[in-house]
Write a protein that holds these residues in place. Structure first.
Motif, PDB file in Angstrom:
ATOM      1  N   LEU A  64       0.820  -1.211   0.000  1.00  0.00           N
ATOM      2  CA  LEU A  64       0.000   0.000   0.000  1.00  0.00           C
ATOM      3  C   LEU A  64       0.856   1.264   0.000  1.00  0.00           C
ATOM      4  CD1 LEU A  64      -2.722  -1.131   2.559  1.00  0.00           C
ATOM      5  CD2 LEU A  64      -2.983  -0.916   0.085  1.00  0.00           C
ATOM      6  N   VAL A  65       1.970   1.244   0.730  1.00  0.00           N
ATOM      7  CA  VAL A  65       2.863   2.404   0.760  1.00  0.00           C
ATOM      8  C   VAL A  65       3.454   2.642  -0.626  1.00  0.00           C
ATOM      9  CG1 VAL A  65       5.042   3.291   1.656  1.00  0.00           C
ATOM     10  CG2 VAL A  65       3.398   2.237   3.209  1.00  0.00           C
ATOM     11  N   ALA A  66       3.952   1.574  -1.255  1.00  0.00           N
ATOM     12  CA  ALA A  66       4.527   1.707  -2.598  1.00  0.00           C
ATOM     13  C   ALA A  66       3.472   2.175  -3.594  1.00  0.00           C
ATOM     14  CB  ALA A  66       5.121   0.370  -3.034  1.00  0.00           C
ATOM     15  N   GLU A  67       2.253   1.655  -3.466  1.00  0.00           N
ATOM     16  CA  GLU A  67       1.183   2.014  -4.386  1.00  0.00           C
ATOM     17  C   GLU A  67       0.837   3.493  -4.303  1.00  0.00           C
ATOM     18  OE1 GLU A  67      -3.014  -0.073  -5.322  1.00  0.00           O
ATOM     19  OE2 GLU A  67      -2.949   0.985  -3.401  1.00  0.00           O
ATOM     20  N   ILE A  68       0.689   4.006  -3.098  1.00  0.00           N
ATOM     21  CA  ILE A  68       0.248   5.393  -2.961  1.00  0.00           C
ATOM     22  C   ILE A  68       1.357   6.368  -3.333  1.00  0.00           C
ATOM     23  CG2 ILE A  68       0.860   5.886  -0.548  1.00  0.00           C
ATOM     24  CD1 ILE A  68      -2.078   6.988  -0.317  1.00  0.00           C
ATOM     25  N   ILE A  69       2.630   5.938  -3.242  1.00  0.00           N
ATOM     26  CA  ILE A  69       3.736   6.804  -3.642  1.00  0.00           C
ATOM     27  C   ILE A  69       3.821   6.901  -5.159  1.00  0.00           C
ATOM     28  CG2 ILE A  69       6.262   6.965  -3.726  1.00  0.00           C
ATOM     29  CD1 ILE A  69       6.330   5.942  -0.861  1.00  0.00           C
ATOM     30  N   ILE A  70       3.583   5.794  -5.861  1.00  0.00           N
ATOM     31  CA  ILE A  70       3.769   5.785  -7.318  1.00  0.00           C
ATOM     32  C   ILE A  70       2.604   6.437  -8.056  1.00  0.00           C
ATOM     33  CG2 ILE A  70       2.665   3.572  -7.820  1.00  0.00           C
ATOM     34  CD1 ILE A  70       5.976   4.887  -9.315  1.00  0.00           C
ATOM     35  N   ILE A  71       1.417   6.460  -7.473  1.00  0.00           N
ATOM     36  CA  ILE A  71       0.248   7.008  -8.181  1.00  0.00           C
ATOM     37  C   ILE A  71       0.482   8.450  -8.650  1.00  0.00           C
ATOM     38  CG2 ILE A  71      -2.154   7.779  -7.854  1.00  0.00           C
ATOM     39  CD1 ILE A  71      -2.691   5.204  -6.347  1.00  0.00           C
ATOM     40  N   PRO A  72       1.000   9.359  -7.805  1.00  0.00           N
ATOM     41  CA  PRO A  72       1.231  10.729  -8.295  1.00  0.00           C
ATOM     42  C   PRO A  72       2.355  10.812  -9.327  1.00  0.00           C
ATOM     43  CG  PRO A  72       1.214  10.636  -5.888  1.00  0.00           C
ATOM     44  CD  PRO A  72       1.312   9.243  -6.373  1.00  0.00           C
ATOM     45  N   LEU A  73       3.277   9.855  -9.323  1.00  0.00           N
ATOM     46  CA  LEU A  73       4.402   9.882 -10.254  1.00  0.00           C
ATOM     47  C   LEU A  73       4.043   9.306 -11.616  1.00  0.00           C
ATOM     48  CD1 LEU A  73       7.318   8.691  -7.934  1.00  0.00           C
ATOM     49  CD2 LEU A  73       7.033  10.966  -8.914  1.00  0.00           C
ATOM     50  N   ALA A  74       2.939   8.582 -11.684  1.00  0.00           N
ATOM     51  CA  ALA A  74       2.617   7.842 -12.904  1.00  0.00           C
ATOM     52  C   ALA A  74       2.471   8.753 -14.116  1.00  0.00           C
ATOM     53  CB  ALA A  74       1.337   7.029 -12.690  1.00  0.00           C
ATOM     54  N   ALA A  75       1.774   9.870 -13.966  1.00  0.00           N
ATOM     55  CA  ALA A  75       1.537  10.758 -15.111  1.00  0.00           C
ATOM     56  C   ALA A  75       2.844  11.327 -15.651  1.00  0.00           C
ATOM     57  CB  ALA A  75       0.586  11.886 -14.707  1.00  0.00           C
ATOM     58  N   VAL A 213      10.121  14.323  -3.895  1.00  0.00           N
ATOM     59  CA  VAL A 213      10.659  13.888  -2.601  1.00  0.00           C
ATOM     60  C   VAL A 213       9.671  14.180  -1.469  1.00  0.00           C
ATOM     61  CG1 VAL A 213      12.486  14.274  -0.906  1.00  0.00           C
ATOM     62  CG2 VAL A 213      13.059  14.099  -3.327  1.00  0.00           C
ATOM     63  N   SER A 214       9.132  15.399  -1.436  1.00  0.00           N
ATOM     64  CA  SER A 214       8.195  15.754  -0.360  1.00  0.00           C
ATOM     65  C   SER A 214       6.920  14.913  -0.441  1.00  0.00           C
ATOM     66  CB  SER A 214       7.862  17.252  -0.417  1.00  0.00           C
ATOM     67  OG  SER A 214       7.272  17.593  -1.659  1.00  0.00           O
ATOM     68  N   MET A 215       6.467  14.635  -1.669  1.00  0.00           N
ATOM     69  CA  MET A 215       5.281  13.797  -1.839  1.00  0.00           C
ATOM     70  C   MET A 215       5.540  12.367  -1.380  1.00  0.00           C
ATOM     71  SD  MET A 215       4.182  11.162  -3.981  1.00  0.00           S
ATOM     72  CE  MET A 215       5.338  11.372  -5.331  1.00  0.00           C
ATOM     73  N   ALA A 216       6.679  11.799  -1.799  1.00  0.00           N
ATOM     74  CA  ALA A 216       6.980  10.415  -1.448  1.00  0.00           C
ATOM     75  C   ALA A 216       7.121  10.248   0.065  1.00  0.00           C
ATOM     76  CB  ALA A 216       8.263   9.968  -2.155  1.00  0.00           C
ATOM     77  N   ILE A 217       7.830  11.170   0.707  1.00  0.00           N
ATOM     78  CA  ILE A 217       7.998  11.090   2.162  1.00  0.00           C
ATOM     79  C   ILE A 217       6.654  11.283   2.863  1.00  0.00           C
ATOM     80  CG2 ILE A 217       9.036  12.209   4.172  1.00  0.00           C
ATOM     81  CD1 ILE A 217      11.453  12.883   2.420  1.00  0.00           C
ATOM     82  N   GLY A 218       5.887  12.291   2.413  1.00  0.00           N
ATOM     83  CA  GLY A 218       4.620  12.604   3.067  1.00  0.00           C
ATOM     84  C   GLY A 218       3.602  11.492   2.941  1.00  0.00           C
ATOM     85  N   LEU A 219       3.366  11.009   1.717  1.00  0.00           N
ATOM     86  CA  LEU A 219       2.367   9.951   1.518  1.00  0.00           C
ATOM     87  C   LEU A 219       2.829   8.632   2.121  1.00  0.00           C
ATOM     88  CD1 LEU A 219       1.069  10.581  -2.126  1.00  0.00           C
ATOM     89  CD2 LEU A 219      -0.074  11.092   0.033  1.00  0.00           C
ATOM     90  N   GLY A 220       4.126   8.340   2.005  1.00  0.00           N
ATOM     91  CA  GLY A 220       4.633   7.098   2.588  1.00  0.00           C
ATOM     92  C   GLY A 220       4.470   7.074   4.097  1.00  0.00           C
ATOM     93  N   CYS A 221       4.864   8.158   4.759  1.00  0.00           N
ATOM     94  CA  CYS A 221       4.717   8.232   6.219  1.00  0.00           C
ATOM     95  C   CYS A 221       3.257   8.217   6.635  1.00  0.00           C
ATOM     96  CB  CYS A 221       5.402   9.489   6.750  1.00  0.00           C
ATOM     97  SG  CYS A 221       7.202   9.461   6.656  1.00  0.00           S
ATOM     98  N   LEU A 222       2.404   8.908   5.873  1.00  0.00           N
ATOM     99  CA  LEU A 222       0.981   8.944   6.208  1.00  0.00           C
ATOM    100  C   LEU A 222       0.364   7.557   6.094  1.00  0.00           C
ATOM    101  CD1 LEU A 222      -1.574  10.512   6.920  1.00  0.00           C
ATOM    102  CD2 LEU A 222      -1.879  11.004   4.479  1.00  0.00           C
TER     103      LEU A 222
END
Length: 511
Positions: A64-75, A213-222
Motif C-alpha cells: 500500500l505504501v509503494a502504491e500510494i507513492i507511485i500514483i502521483p508519479l505515474a503521469a 521527494v516531499s510527496m513520497a515522504i509525506g504519503l509514505g509516512c501517512l
C-alpha cells in the motif's frame, strides 16, 4: 482555476484504442485484486514465512505504501517514457514481482517483492483511468468508466472469495501465480493498442524533484501512520508521533510547492473546479465504504461467527457476482437519467445497507448478509460510473494525468483513513461497551443469578460459569463495536450523497 480554453475534440475510439483501454483496465483490476486476495491469505503466508502477526502486517502495508507513492508519479513518468513504453515496463515488472512473491523465502524478501509489486500495480491504476479520459470522448466515456468500475468495486468484492478458495485448495503461492496469464495478455494488448512514441528524456531535467521527494515522504509516512497507528496505540507511540509529524510537514511543503510553480508534479488547482472538488469529496466517502466494508465484515465473520477464509469468501460472492451484470447497464441509464440522481441513489443504497448491517447480534451471520450484499451490489456500480464522469467531465485532456492521480489518491486515502478509524473504533468502543455492560452484570441482579445457576449446571463449576459469562459479555461488547463501525460507514456514504447532489449536471444531459 483550471483552463477555460477549448481543446481539440477527442476522436471516436478505434479498435486499437479499445484494446489498449481493456488491457490497462485488466492491469488495474489485478493491482486492486492483489490487495484483498493477499489479505485473505495473510495468516497462511505469515505461517510459511515464520512471521508474527505484527511482522506479517507489513506484507500488506509495504504494498500500500509503494502504491500510494507511485500514483502521483505515474503521469510524469508516462510523459517521460511515452505511454506505450511506460505501460509495458510496469506490466512486466508487475508480473515478475508477482512470481518473486510466490518464491519469497523469508519476511524481508517478501516485503521487498511486495514493494516492487506495489510500485508497478499502483502505476497501473491511474494509467488505466487516464487512458479512459484521453481516448474516449465524453459521450462514449461512460462505457469506459463502467469497465474501470469493475476494478474499483468487483476486484475488492471478489478478492476474499478468490483468495480463500485458492489458499484452501492449492496453497497461498497460487494467489500470485494467477497474475501471470492475465499479465501476459495485458502486455500483448498494450503493445498492440498503443502507438510507439519517442521518449521525452528532456523532461528529466525539468522534473519537480522537490515535489517528488516531499510527496513520497509525506504519503509514505501517512500510509504507514494509518496502517500501523492503531496497533501501536497512535500518539502513545514515539514512532507514530514522528511519522505523523513528518507526514504533516512533508505534505504541507508538497502543497505549497505545487501551488507556487507552473512546473508541478500534480496540478492541485484542479480542485478549484466545482465538480472535481465535490466528486473528490464524495470519493472519500466511497473509499471508506469500499475498503471499510471489506475490512470490517471479514473481521466480524472470523471473530464472532468463527468463519474460515473460504466461508467468508462465499459471503462476499453475493456482493461481487451481481455487479458484473449491473455495471454494463449503468451507461444505458445515464442516457435517460441525470447522472447525479443515479449516483445519489447508489450512495443511498450502499449507505442504507451499511446502516442495516449495524443491527448485528449472535444470530446475524452469513445468510443474513446475503440481502445486504445484494443491496450493495446494486449501489456500488451506480456510484462508480456516474461519479467518475461527474468529477472529470469538465477536465481538459491535457490535465488527465493530474486528474487521474488526484482522484485515485483521494479514494485510496479515504479508504486508508476509514480503515484506521474503523480499527480504532473496534478496539476503543469494545472496551467502552464492555465496561458499560459489566456494570449491569452484578451478582445481586436476579437475572444474573439465574444465568450463573444455569451455566453452573451445564459446566459443573461455578468459577468456569462466571468466566464463561464474562466471555459472553465481552463478545456482546465486541458486536456492539461492530455495529458502531458499520454505522460510521453508512453515515460517510450518506454524506457523500450530499456532495453528489451539489455537482453540476453533465453537458450531454442538458441537451
Amino acid at each position: 482555476m483550471t483552463e477555460t480554453y477549448r481543446e481539440p475534440a477527442i476522436p471516436p475510439p478505434t479498435r486499437r484504442d479499445w484494446i489498449a483501454i481493456l488491457s490497462a483496465i485488466l492491469g488495474a483490476f489485478m493491482a486492486i485484486l492483489d490487495i484483498q486476495i493477499v489479505n485473505a491469505s495473510l495468516k497462511d503466508i505469515q505461517g510459511a514465512l515464520s512471521a508474527t502477526i505484527e511482522e506479517g502486517s507489513w506484507i500488506s502495508t509495504s504494498y500500500l505504501v509503494a502504491e500510494i507513492i507511485i500514483i502521483p508519479l505515474a503521469a510524469w513518468l508516462c510523459m517521460v517514457l511515452s505511454p506505450r513504453r511506460f505501460a509495458v515496463i510496469i506490466s512486466v515488472v508487475f508480473v515478475i514481482a508477482s512470481l518473486l512473491c510466490s518464491l519469497a523465502w523469508d519476511l524481508q524478501s517478501m516485503i521487498i517483492f511486495r514493494v516492487l509489486q506495489g510500485l508497478a500495480g499502483g502505476a497501473l491504476i491511474p494509467f488505466a483511468f487516464s487512458l479512459v479520459l484521453t481516448k474516449l470522448p465524453l459521450e462514449v466515456r461512460p462505457k469506459g468508466m463502467a469497465l474501470f468500475a469493475i476494478t474499483a468495486t468487483f476486484a475488492p468484492s471478489i478478492g476474499p472469495t478468490l483468495g480463500g478458495w485458492l489458499t484452501e485448495s492449492f496453497g497461498w503461492e497460487y494467489i500470485f501465480y494467477i497474475n501471470v496469464l492475465p499479465g501476459a495478455l495485458m502486455i500483448a494488448g498494450l503493445m498492440y493498442g498503443l502507438a510507439p512514441q519517442a521518449p521525452r528524456w528532456e523532461l528529466l531535467k525539468k522534473g519537480d524533484y522537490a515535489g517528488i521527494v516531499s510527496m513520497a515522504i509525506g504519503l509514505g509516512c501517512l500510509q504507514v501512520f494509518l496502517e500501523e497507528g492503531n496497533r501501536l496505540d497512535w500518539l502513545d507511540s514515539p514512532l507514530m508521533i514522528w511519522l505523523g509529524s513528518l507526514a504533516f510537514v512533508s505534505l504541507g511543503l508538497f502543497i505549497i510547492l505545487q501551488l507556487s510553480r507552473d512546473n508541478h508534479l500534480i496540478n492541485l488547482r484542479l480542485l478549484g473546479e466545482r465538480n472535481f472538488l465535490l466528486g473528490s469529496l464524495a470519493n472519500v466517502g466511497l473509499g471508506v465504504g469500499l475498503y471499510g466494508t471489506v475490512f470490517v465484515l471479514p473481521v466480524y465473520l472470523a471473530q464472532i461467527q468463527q468463519y474460515n477464509a473460504l466461508q467468508i469468501g462465499e459471503v462476499f460472492m453475493w456482493l461481487g457476482l451481481p455487479q458484473l451484470l449491473l455495471i454494463p447497464l449503468v451507461p444505458v441509464l445515464m442516457r435517460f437519467i441525470d447522472a447525479r440522481l443515479i449516483c445519489a441513489a447508489g450512495f443511498v443504497l450502499f449507505g442504507s445497507a451499511s446502516l442495516y448491517s449495524a443491527q448485528l447480534d449472535l444470530d446475524f451471520a452469513g445468510p443474513q448478509f446475503i440481502a445486504i450484499q445484494i443491496f450493495r451490489s446494486f449501489g456500488q456500480p451506480m456510484i462508480l460510473v456516474p461519479l467518475s464522469i461527474l468529477a472529470t467531465a469538465m477536465i481538459p485532456p491535457s490535465q488527465a494525468g493530474s486528474a487521474s492521480s488526484l482522484y485515485n489518491i483521494i479514494r485510496n486515502l479515504g479508504g486508508a483513513i476509514g480503515i484506521a478509524a474503523l480499527a480504532t473504533i473496534l478496539d476503543s468502543r469494545s472496551s467502552r461497551h464492555y465496561e458499560m455492560l459489566r456494570e449491569h452484570v452484578s451478582p445481586e441482579r436476579p437475572e444474573v443469578i439465574e444465568r450463573l445457576q444455569l451455566l453452573t449446571q451445564q459446566l459443573g463449576d461455578p468459577q468456569a460459569a462466571l468466566q464463561l459469562l464474562m466471555q459472553q459479555v465481552e463478545q456482546q461488547a465486541r458486536i456492539m463495536a461492530f455495529n458502531d463501525a458499520f454505522s460510521l460507514i453508512g453515515v460517510m456514504l450518506l454524506l457523500s450523497t450530499v456532495c453528489v447532489l451539489l455537482t453540476r449536471g453533465l453537458p450531454i444531459q442538458r441537451k
